[in-house]
Design an enzyme around this catalytic site. Sequence first.
Site, PDB file in Angstrom:
ATOM      1  N   LYS A 263      52.427  47.273  34.712  1.00 39.41           N
ATOM      2  CA  LYS A 263      51.755  46.086  35.236  1.00 39.41           C
ATOM      3  C   LYS A 263      51.323  45.226  34.056  1.00 39.41           C
ATOM      4  O   LYS A 263      50.548  45.663  33.208  1.00 39.41           O
ATOM      5  CB  LYS A 263      50.529  46.483  36.069  1.00 39.41           C
ATOM      6  CG  LYS A 263      49.579  45.307  36.372  1.00 39.41           C
ATOM      7  CD  LYS A 263      48.360  45.722  37.200  1.00 39.41           C
ATOM      8  CE  LYS A 263      47.349  44.569  37.308  1.00 39.41           C
ATOM      9  NZ  LYS A 263      46.151  44.913  38.104  1.00 39.41           N
ATOM     10  N   ASP A 268      43.744  38.360  34.802  1.00 41.26           N
ATOM     11  CA  ASP A 268      43.523  38.501  36.241  1.00 41.26           C
ATOM     12  C   ASP A 268      42.198  37.860  36.620  1.00 41.26           C
ATOM     13  O   ASP A 268      41.137  38.491  36.549  1.00 41.26           O
ATOM     14  CB  ASP A 268      43.537  39.988  36.624  1.00 41.26           C
ATOM     15  CG  ASP A 268      43.312  40.186  38.122  1.00 41.26           C
ATOM     16  OD1 ASP A 268      43.417  39.184  38.870  1.00 41.26           O
ATOM     17  OD2 ASP A 268      43.051  41.336  38.535  1.00 41.26           O
ATOM     18  N   LYS A 275      37.367  36.462  41.113  1.00 40.62           N
ATOM     19  CA  LYS A 275      36.414  37.493  40.727  1.00 40.62           C
ATOM     20  C   LYS A 275      35.079  36.870  40.353  1.00 40.62           C
ATOM     21  O   LYS A 275      35.041  35.702  39.942  1.00 40.62           O
ATOM     22  CB  LYS A 275      36.949  38.241  39.490  1.00 40.62           C
ATOM     23  CG  LYS A 275      38.105  39.180  39.758  1.00 40.62           C
ATOM     24  CD  LYS A 275      38.550  39.880  38.485  1.00 40.62           C
ATOM     25  CE  LYS A 275      39.712  40.809  38.740  1.00 40.62           C
ATOM     26  NZ  LYS A 275      39.410  41.951  39.603  1.00 40.62           N
ATOM     27  N   ASP A 286      44.310  43.277  31.570  1.00 40.88           N
ATOM     28  CA  ASP A 286      44.963  43.734  32.807  1.00 40.88           C
ATOM     29  C   ASP A 286      46.485  43.872  32.617  1.00 40.88           C
ATOM     30  O   ASP A 286      47.212  44.108  33.576  1.00 40.88           O
ATOM     31  CB  ASP A 286      44.634  42.758  33.944  1.00 40.88           C
ATOM     32  CG  ASP A 286      44.669  43.423  35.308  1.00 40.88           C
ATOM     33  OD1 ASP A 286      44.584  44.666  35.370  1.00 40.88           O
ATOM     34  OD2 ASP A 286      44.787  42.691  36.313  1.00 40.88           O
ATOM     35  N   ASP A 345      43.446  39.101  44.764  1.00 39.14           N
ATOM     36  CA  ASP A 345      43.012  39.910  43.620  1.00 39.14           C
ATOM     37  C   ASP A 345      43.673  41.296  43.630  1.00 39.14           C
ATOM     38  O   ASP A 345      43.572  42.036  42.658  1.00 39.14           O
ATOM     39  CB  ASP A 345      41.487  40.040  43.639  1.00 39.14           C
ATOM     40  CG  ASP A 345      40.921  40.499  42.308  1.00 39.14           C
ATOM     41  OD1 ASP A 345      41.680  40.499  41.317  1.00 39.14           O
ATOM     42  OD2 ASP A 345      39.723  40.850  42.273  1.00 39.14           O
ATOM     43  N   GLU A 347      46.651  42.001  43.073  1.00 44.16           N
ATOM     44  CA  GLU A 347      47.908  41.396  42.616  1.00 44.16           C
ATOM     45  C   GLU A 347      48.809  42.359  41.870  1.00 44.16           C
ATOM     46  O   GLU A 347      50.023  42.179  41.848  1.00 44.16           O
ATOM     47  CB  GLU A 347      47.605  40.167  41.753  1.00 44.16           C
ATOM     48  CG  GLU A 347      47.334  40.461  40.270  1.00 44.16           C
ATOM     49  CD  GLU A 347      46.114  41.331  40.021  1.00 44.16           C
ATOM     50  OE1 GLU A 347      45.222  41.355  40.886  1.00 44.16           O
ATOM     51  OE2 GLU A 347      46.059  41.994  38.974  1.00 44.16           O
ATOM     52  N   ARG A 349      49.733  45.386  42.454  1.00 40.19           N
ATOM     53  CA  ARG A 349      50.698  46.083  43.317  1.00 40.19           C
ATOM     54  C   ARG A 349      51.813  45.140  43.732  1.00 40.19           C
ATOM     55  O   ARG A 349      52.938  45.572  43.964  1.00 40.19           O
ATOM     56  CB  ARG A 349      49.959  46.692  44.526  1.00 40.19           C
ATOM     57  CG  ARG A 349      49.304  45.690  45.426  1.00 40.19           C
ATOM     58  CD  ARG A 349      48.235  46.322  46.316  1.00 40.19           C
ATOM     59  NE  ARG A 349      47.002  46.620  45.581  1.00 40.19           N
ATOM     60  CZ  ARG A 349      45.929  47.182  46.122  1.00 40.19           C
ATOM     61  NH1 ARG A 349      45.939  47.542  47.399  1.00 40.19           N
ATOM     62  NH2 ARG A 349      44.846  47.414  45.405  1.00 40.19           N
TER      63      ARG A 349
HETATM   64  N1  BES Z   1      42.921  44.457  37.635  1.00 45.44           N
HETATM   65  C1  BES Z   1      42.125  44.807  38.751  1.00 45.44           C
HETATM   66  C2  BES Z   1      41.608  46.241  38.694  1.00 45.44           C
HETATM   67  C3  BES Z   1      40.634  46.546  37.599  1.00 45.44           C
HETATM   68  C4  BES Z   1      39.280  46.517  37.849  1.00 45.44           C
HETATM   69  C5  BES Z   1      41.075  46.939  36.356  1.00 45.44           C
HETATM   70  C6  BES Z   1      38.396  46.843  36.853  1.00 45.44           C
HETATM   71  C7  BES Z   1      40.177  47.261  35.356  1.00 45.44           C
HETATM   72  C8  BES Z   1      38.839  47.226  35.613  1.00 45.44           C
HETATM   73  C9  BES Z   1      42.944  44.663  40.028  1.00 45.44           C
HETATM   74  O1  BES Z   1      43.898  43.682  40.024  1.00 45.44           O
HETATM   75  C10 BES Z   1      41.987  44.327  41.116  1.00 45.44           C
HETATM   76  O2  BES Z   1      41.427  43.274  41.071  1.00 45.44           O
HETATM   77  N2  BES Z   1      41.836  45.226  42.071  1.00 45.44           N
HETATM   78  C11 BES Z   1      40.948  45.030  43.163  1.00 45.44           C
HETATM   79  C12 BES Z   1      41.659  45.447  44.418  1.00 45.44           C
HETATM   80  C13 BES Z   1      40.941  45.074  45.674  1.00 45.44           C
HETATM   81  C14 BES Z   1      40.947  43.564  45.845  1.00 45.44           C
HETATM   82  C15 BES Z   1      41.624  45.723  46.836  1.00 45.44           C
HETATM   83  C16 BES Z   1      39.730  45.909  42.916  1.00 45.44           C
HETATM   84  O3  BES Z   1      39.875  47.009  42.414  1.00 45.44           O
HETATM   85  O4  BES Z   1      38.632  45.436  43.195  1.00 45.44           O
HETATM   86 ZN    ZN Z   2      44.630  43.139  38.205  1.00 50.21          ZN
HETATM   87 MN    MN Z   3      43.097  41.806  40.613  1.00 50.81          MN
END
Ligand code: BES
Ligand code: ZN
Ligand code: MN
Length: 501
Positions: A263, A268, A275, A286, A345, A347, A349
């Site tokens: 990824k 992000d 966010k 990210d 967010d 994204e 996946r």
């Molecule tokens: N890049 C983030 C996940 C992340 C969070 C990485 C904290 C490192 C530290 C990912 O893209 C994300 O935003 N995931 C969301 C998913 C949710 C919207 C289902 C999350 O984990 O909040």
């Molecule tokens: Zn992300």
């Molecule tokens: Mn995200």
Amino acid sequence: MKIAFSKPSLPTEGAIVAGVLEGKALGATARALDEAAGGGLSRAVAASRFEGKKGQSLTILAPAGLDVSRVVLIGLGKAKDMDALAAQAFGGAAVAQLLTSGETGAVLAVDPVEGAPLPETEFAAQAGFGARLRSYRFDKYMTKRKKEDKPSLKRLTVATADAAGAKTFFAVLDKVADGVVLTRDVVSEPANVIHPESLAEVAEGLKDLGVEVEVLGEKQMRKLGMGSLLGVGQGSERESRLVVMRWNGSADKDCAPVAFVGKGVTFDSGGISIKPGAGMEEMKWDMAGAGAVIGAMAAIAGRKAKVNAVGVVGLVENMPSGTAQRPGDVVTSMSGQTIEVINTDAEGRLVLADALWYTQDRFKPRFMVDLATLTGAIVISLGHEYAGLFASDDTLAKRLDAAGKAVGEQLWRLPMGEAYDKQIKSDIADMKNVGGREGGSITAAQFLKRFTNDVAWAHLDIAGMAWSSKDTATCPKGATAFGVRLLDRLVADYCEDKAGQ
Ligand code: BES
Ligand code: ZN
Ligand code: MN
């Protein structure tokens, strides 16, 4: 910092670092120094709380009777625990003590230890590896640092009986360290410097190592039907990229490759599902999954591993704008499966969906392992000690686990199953991109699995491991390059010609 190897001899200048076993048992070098110093070292040890435990150290400055400017004693722990990771920690601890000490040169003495599981020569090489990893700095943007805060140590000489043997062993580890450093560099860079185009250029640099590199732009990806990946990048001024790296090191050119997928969200913001501001700057890393895949390919090619390996990284920037994708949008992935984007967010996946499908479709790999800073939920589950491991193949899961243990990059396997898969059912498309808060890392993995076409696959959720807020034995705080050593070790132990198949 330059790392060299030499036969044991007591230096007449600079610093000397020597190991002490738990229970204050001075090693051969420390004993020799103690004798030359008229017992000064043992008196210093007796006067301190230093016991030779792992992680402890004691510095004696300008010891009377010795020519060196300082002696650094480092706790080795118990002889039976002196494995490769302990050796790395020994080298790392030496650097931690000396890097900005004012010393420019140091000797790291590796002594024979009875009952140690690792041969001395390998211990010495691993100590050098740990020293190099710990000496990493990302300070190119620091223009006003005080002299006393700048690294002073330029040379570390590892002294060991079979210096030539240790040097040969180290040469291989040094290539792995090159991969780790490359990954730490790109992960540390801010998102105005490392974006999809520039990260693709970094990957193209692997051509120097004999890696074939192809970079696909948006036009080509659109032709391939990668609507899932492209949807994430459509709000960004930067064009998305898909980079394919191929190392053909096996004697059998037709042998199916192993495949690593990363990824690479170079920033992000969350997109329209933006966010919160606090901590958003962290989302420059990210792309750590992609960074690890690039670094692992560099390591594998650098040490000329006898394997056919493919690295594929999906590079996008997730931004909110007038052209950004909206919650509720439906995209069609390269697999033909449609996805309702509930949350922009989630994204990572979406990027991996197309990268995974493309990888299995084009390369028919023996297995695929993807690495991704995929979910915040994995940090809640496992903290910063283990990366989450999800797998459709038990053998692959076991091998990854073993490789991780060997290099100190630990994995913890989480369950998957149909009940979780149900959570991503959509009312309008084949699936939705979020499955609710419960089991968030697992439903993310279930989503990815739908794009693996039943190829043996594992997913490493490295969100809690890519960045460290504190110094560790072999890594200063910041980007860790988690996954580089692990993938390299997986290849070395299980995938190369004549390895365990
Ligand atoms: N890049 C983030 C996940 C992340 C969070 C990485 C904290 C490192 C530290 C990912 O893209 C994300 O935003 N995931 C969301 C998913 C949710 C919207 C289902 C999350 O984990 O909040
Ligand atoms: Zn992300
Ligand atoms: Mn995200």
